[in-house]
Write a protein that holds these residues in place. Structure first.
Motif, PDB file in Angstrom:
ATOM      1  N   VAL A 109       0.871  -1.140  -0.201  1.00 56.81           N
ATOM      2  CA  VAL A 109       0.118  -0.102  -0.159  1.00 56.81           C
ATOM      3  C   VAL A 109       0.797   1.326  -0.107  1.00 56.81           C
ATOM      4  O   VAL A 109       2.051   1.271   0.263  1.00 56.81           O
ATOM      5  N   PHE A 110       0.304   2.175  -0.393  1.00 59.45           N
ATOM      6  CA  PHE A 110       1.122   3.641  -0.517  1.00 59.45           C
ATOM      7  C   PHE A 110       0.219   4.812   0.067  1.00 59.45           C
ATOM      8  O   PHE A 110       0.876   5.827   0.610  1.00 59.45           O
ATOM      9  N   PHE A 111      -0.934   4.804   0.277  1.00 62.36           N
ATOM     10  CA  PHE A 111      -1.872   5.638   0.710  1.00 62.36           C
ATOM     11  C   PHE A 111      -2.456   5.481   1.908  1.00 62.36           C
ATOM     12  O   PHE A 111      -2.703   6.099   2.900  1.00 62.36           O
ATOM     13  N   ARG A 112      -3.016   4.109   1.859  1.00 62.87           N
ATOM     14  CA  ARG A 112      -3.903   3.651   3.213  1.00 62.87           C
ATOM     15  C   ARG A 112      -2.881   3.567   4.467  1.00 62.87           C
ATOM     16  O   ARG A 112      -3.549   3.820   5.604  1.00 62.87           O
ATOM     17  N   SER A 113      -1.838   3.422   4.404  1.00 63.98           N
ATOM     18  CA  SER A 113      -0.914   3.460   5.421  1.00 63.98           C
ATOM     19  C   SER A 113       0.497   3.746   4.872  1.00 63.98           C
ATOM     20  O   SER A 113       0.745   3.739   3.703  1.00 63.98           O
ATOM     21  N   LYS A 114       1.637   3.461   5.793  1.00 66.42           N
ATOM     22  CA  LYS A 114       2.522   4.332   5.298  1.00 66.42           C
ATOM     23  C   LYS A 114       3.360   2.997   4.308  1.00 66.42           C
ATOM     24  O   LYS A 114       3.379   1.818   4.552  1.00 66.42           O
ATOM     25  N   ALA A 115       4.105   3.628   3.276  1.00 68.02           N
ATOM     26  CA  ALA A 115       4.748   2.840   2.350  1.00 68.02           C
ATOM     27  C   ALA A 115       5.996   2.218   3.030  1.00 68.02           C
ATOM     28  O   ALA A 115       6.853   3.011   2.961  1.00 68.02           O
ATOM     29  N   ARG A 116       5.976   1.017   2.736  1.00 65.24           N
ATOM     30  CA  ARG A 116       7.252   0.286   3.249  1.00 65.24           C
ATOM     31  C   ARG A 116       7.617  -1.071   2.544  1.00 65.24           C
ATOM     32  O   ARG A 116       6.406  -1.727   2.385  1.00 65.24           O
ATOM     33  N   ARG A 117       8.612  -1.292   2.477  1.00 64.51           N
ATOM     34  CA  ARG A 117       8.908  -2.648   1.609  1.00 64.51           C
ATOM     35  C   ARG A 117       8.747  -3.810   2.720  1.00 64.51           C
ATOM     36  O   ARG A 117       8.908  -3.216   3.687  1.00 64.51           O
ATOM     37  N   ASN A 118       8.353  -4.957   2.056  1.00 63.89           N
ATOM     38  CA  ASN A 118       8.079  -5.929   3.246  1.00 63.89           C
ATOM     39  C   ASN A 118       9.016  -7.150   3.124  1.00 63.89           C
ATOM     40  O   ASN A 118       9.622  -7.381   2.013  1.00 63.89           O
ATOM     41  N   PRO A 119       9.247  -8.003   4.100  1.00 61.50           N
ATOM     42  CA  PRO A 119       8.090  -7.504   5.381  1.00 61.50           C
ATOM     43  C   PRO A 119       8.829  -6.380   6.147  1.00 61.50           C
ATOM     44  O   PRO A 119       9.799  -5.978   5.957  1.00 61.50           O
ATOM     45  N   ILE A 120       7.868  -5.932   7.036  1.00 59.24           N
ATOM     46  CA  ILE A 120       8.259  -4.686   7.805  1.00 59.24           C
ATOM     47  C   ILE A 120       8.940  -5.206   9.091  1.00 59.24           C
ATOM     48  O   ILE A 120       9.212  -4.145   9.936  1.00 59.24           O
ATOM     49  N   VAL A 121       9.137  -6.509   9.581  1.00 61.58           N
ATOM     50  CA  VAL A 121       9.826  -6.917  10.576  1.00 61.58           C
ATOM     51  C   VAL A 121      10.930  -8.093  10.165  1.00 61.58           C
ATOM     52  O   VAL A 121      10.721  -8.561   9.237  1.00 61.58           O
ATOM     53  N   ASP A 122      11.867  -8.128  11.041  1.00 62.16           N
ATOM     54  CA  ASP A 122      12.944  -9.155  10.611  1.00 62.16           C
ATOM     55  C   ASP A 122      12.230 -10.394  11.294  1.00 62.16           C
ATOM     56  O   ASP A 122      11.324 -10.419  12.004  1.00 62.16           O
ATOM     57  N   LEU A 123      12.991 -11.585  10.524  1.00 60.53           N
ATOM     58  CA  LEU A 123      12.645 -12.887  11.433  1.00 60.53           C
ATOM     59  C   LEU A 123      13.097 -12.722  12.905  1.00 60.53           C
ATOM     60  O   LEU A 123      14.072 -12.096  13.172  1.00 60.53           O
ATOM     61  N   PRO A 124      12.345 -13.464  13.764  1.00 57.35           N
ATOM     62  CA  PRO A 124      13.102 -13.402  15.276  1.00 57.35           C
ATOM     63  C   PRO A 124      14.131 -14.069  15.164  1.00 57.35           C
ATOM     64  O   PRO A 124      14.657 -15.132  14.552  1.00 57.35           O
ATOM     65  N   ASP A 125      14.916 -13.761  16.368  1.00 57.83           N
ATOM     66  CA  ASP A 125      16.349 -14.550  16.857  1.00 57.83           C
ATOM     67  C   ASP A 125      15.916 -15.864  16.778  1.00 57.83           C
ATOM     68  O   ASP A 125      15.211 -16.508  17.408  1.00 57.83           O
ATOM     69  N   GLY A 126      16.775 -16.668  16.161  1.00 62.75           N
ATOM     70  CA  GLY A 126      16.687 -18.285  16.411  1.00 62.75           C
ATOM     71  C   GLY A 126      15.659 -18.818  15.522  1.00 62.75           C
ATOM     72  O   GLY A 126      15.600 -20.198  15.566  1.00 62.75           O
ATOM     73  N   ALA A 127      15.058 -18.256  14.795  1.00 69.18           N
ATOM     74  CA  ALA A 127      14.014 -18.856  14.036  1.00 69.18           C
ATOM     75  C   ALA A 127      14.579 -19.750  12.741  1.00 69.18           C
ATOM     76  O   ALA A 127      14.012 -20.853  12.895  1.00 69.18           O
ATOM     77  N   MET A 128      15.829 -19.355  12.339  1.00 67.89           N
ATOM     78  CA  MET A 128      16.491 -20.414  11.215  1.00 67.89           C
ATOM     79  C   MET A 128      16.801 -21.753  12.145  1.00 67.89           C
ATOM     80  O   MET A 128      16.872 -22.624  11.381  1.00 67.89           O
ATOM     81  N   GLY A 129      16.880 -21.603  13.297  1.00 69.21           N
ATOM     82  CA  GLY A 129      17.370 -22.985  14.004  1.00 69.21           C
ATOM     83  C   GLY A 129      16.348 -24.021  13.787  1.00 69.21           C
ATOM     84  O   GLY A 129      16.674 -25.226  13.400  1.00 69.21           O
ATOM     85  N   ILE A 130      14.900 -23.667  13.948  1.00 73.90           N
ATOM     86  CA  ILE A 130      13.888 -24.830  13.649  1.00 73.90           C
ATOM     87  C   ILE A 130      13.665 -24.954  12.108  1.00 73.90           C
ATOM     88  O   ILE A 130      13.454 -26.078  11.745  1.00 73.90           O
ATOM     89  N   ILE A 131      13.726 -23.875  11.348  1.00 71.00           N
ATOM     90  CA  ILE A 131      13.546 -23.986  10.012  1.00 71.00           C
ATOM     91  C   ILE A 131      14.682 -24.595   9.304  1.00 71.00           C
ATOM     92  O   ILE A 131      14.317 -25.657   8.354  1.00 71.00           O
ATOM     93  N   GLN A 132      15.809 -24.866   9.640  1.00 71.18           N
ATOM     94  CA  GLN A 132      16.818 -25.529   9.119  1.00 71.18           C
ATOM     95  C   GLN A 132      16.626 -27.040   9.256  1.00 71.18           C
ATOM     96  O   GLN A 132      17.180 -27.828   8.670  1.00 71.18           O
ATOM     97  N   LYS A 133      15.789 -27.647  10.296  1.00 78.99           N
ATOM     98  CA  LYS A 133      15.516 -28.725  10.477  1.00 78.99           C
ATOM     99  C   LYS A 133      14.370 -29.490   9.582  1.00 78.99           C
ATOM    100  O   LYS A 133      13.608 -30.487   9.846  1.00 78.99           O
ATOM    101  N   THR A 134      13.858 -28.525   8.699  1.00 76.01           N
ATOM    102  CA  THR A 134      12.659 -28.594   7.901  1.00 76.01           C
ATOM    103  C   THR A 134      12.746 -30.097   7.159  1.00 76.01           C
ATOM    104  O   THR A 134      13.784 -30.189   6.545  1.00 76.01           O
ATOM    105  N   THR A 135      11.677 -31.012   7.343  1.00 77.60           N
ATOM    106  CA  THR A 135      11.599 -32.181   6.722  1.00 77.60           C
ATOM    107  C   THR A 135      10.685 -32.093   5.381  1.00 77.60           C
ATOM    108  O   THR A 135      10.838 -32.839   4.481  1.00 77.60           O
ATOM    109  N   HIS A 136       9.824 -31.162   5.465  1.00 75.90           N
ATOM    110  CA  HIS A 136       8.585 -31.032   4.520  1.00 75.90           C
ATOM    111  C   HIS A 136       8.230 -29.667   4.609  1.00 75.90           C
ATOM    112  O   HIS A 136       8.153 -29.147   5.332  1.00 75.90           O
ATOM    113  N   CYS A 137       7.726 -29.287   3.285  1.00 73.29           N
ATOM    114  CA  CYS A 137       6.986 -27.751   3.244  1.00 73.29           C
ATOM    115  C   CYS A 137       5.624 -27.814   2.735  1.00 73.29           C
ATOM    116  O   CYS A 137       5.636 -28.710   1.620  1.00 73.29           O
ATOM    117  N   LEU A 138       4.788 -26.983   3.262  1.00 71.43           N
ATOM    118  CA  LEU A 138       3.448 -27.322   2.785  1.00 71.43           C
ATOM    119  C   LEU A 138       3.121 -25.621   2.599  1.00 71.43           C
ATOM    120  O   LEU A 138       3.367 -24.622   3.193  1.00 71.43           O
TER     121      LEU A 138
END
Length: 257
Positions: free
Chosen positions: A37-66
């Motif tokens: 969006v550009f008018f309804r709210s502030k224009a910002r590239r997405n995502p507007i927040v970073d991945l949480p700390d440590g998130a890639m720890g569990i993601i690296q263990k991925t066995t399947h994706c849906l």
């Protein structure tokens, strides 16, 4: 079972022997998609927040994706690279299979609407999802929710990006999932009607769900004005707080059998 809420609609379902990554948006802050969006709210590239700390720890263990659909806040460039490089076995809608194969993903199974099929020793079926009110839903393309039954685990309904429909109602009231995940956020572009449930429909979803509800798709992309605090206050007023989980990014929910 553990459900790791990562960010937006990205979550991980962790069982005794599987780690299922759902709708991965893995890019750094501002690197997955342009502003929605550009008018309804502030224009910002997405995502507007970073991945949480440590998130890639569990993601690296991925066995399947849906994957529920192909929008960049559910499957971005960083996620495509991750899935492709690691050759992660991926499950998707039959309507998305060809596109995903062309991106180099390892599609091991496709799912059709209302057709039950084997899935990791259990069962899965695709649930129709309507990504918006009125004409905008046609522009948003096909989306698929999933109803999942895994051995010795509670049943899960991933509604995906949808408004409240007869199909959604049917799953909640007839299939009666133990855990129902709904996309909040009230996403809306500068034009057209909203593309996710309005607050009153989220309330209906929670009221009609037989057991636990997880609300995600909050505070991560810039066309979603609804906040966690707003929803928490609403469900507290309605005396439904014990039924509803509104996890922070990086939060892990332990689901007891």
């Amino acid at each position: 079972m553990k459900i790791h809420h990562i960010r937006n609609a990205t979550l991980v379902i962790e069982t005794a022997n599987r780690v299922i990554l759902v709708d991965p948006m893995l890019g750094k802050k501002g690197e997955s998609a342009p502003s929605f969006v550009f008018f309804r709210s502030k224009a910002r590239r997405n995502p507007i927040v970073d991945l949480p700390d440590g998130a890639m720890g569990i993601i690296q263990k991925t066995t399947h994706c849906l994957l529920t659909h192909l929008h960049p806040d559910h499957l971005d460039g960083a996620a495509i690279k991750f899935l492709r490089d690691k050759k992660i076995p991926t499950i998707c809608s039959a309507k998305d299979e060809n596109v995903l194969r062309k991106k180099g993903l390892n599609i091991i199974q496709n799912v059709e609407y209302w057709k039950e099929s084997a899935f990791l020793g259990g069962k899965i079926q695709g649930i129709p999802a309507v990504h918006g009110y009125g004409y905008v839903s046609k522009l948003m393309g096909n989306v698929m929710g999933f109803y999942i039954e895994l051995p010795n685990e509670k049943t899960i309904y991933l509604s995906a990006d949808t408004i409240y429909t007869k199909d959604v109602h049917h799953v909640l009231t007839d299939l009666k999932p133990d855990i129902a995940v709904v996309a909040g956020g009230a996403a809306q572009f500068d034009i057209f009607k909203p593309v996710l449930m309005r607050k009153d429909e989220i309330e209906s979803f929670v009221q009609n769900a037989p057991y636990e509800v997880i609300i995600n798709h909050l505070e991560a992309v810039n066309h979603c004005p609804m906040s966690r605090e707003q929803l928490r206050k609403e469900f507290s007023t309605m005396a439904l707080s014990q039924k509803v989980h509104i996890p922070d990014d990086g939060e892990v929910l332990t689901i007891n059998q």
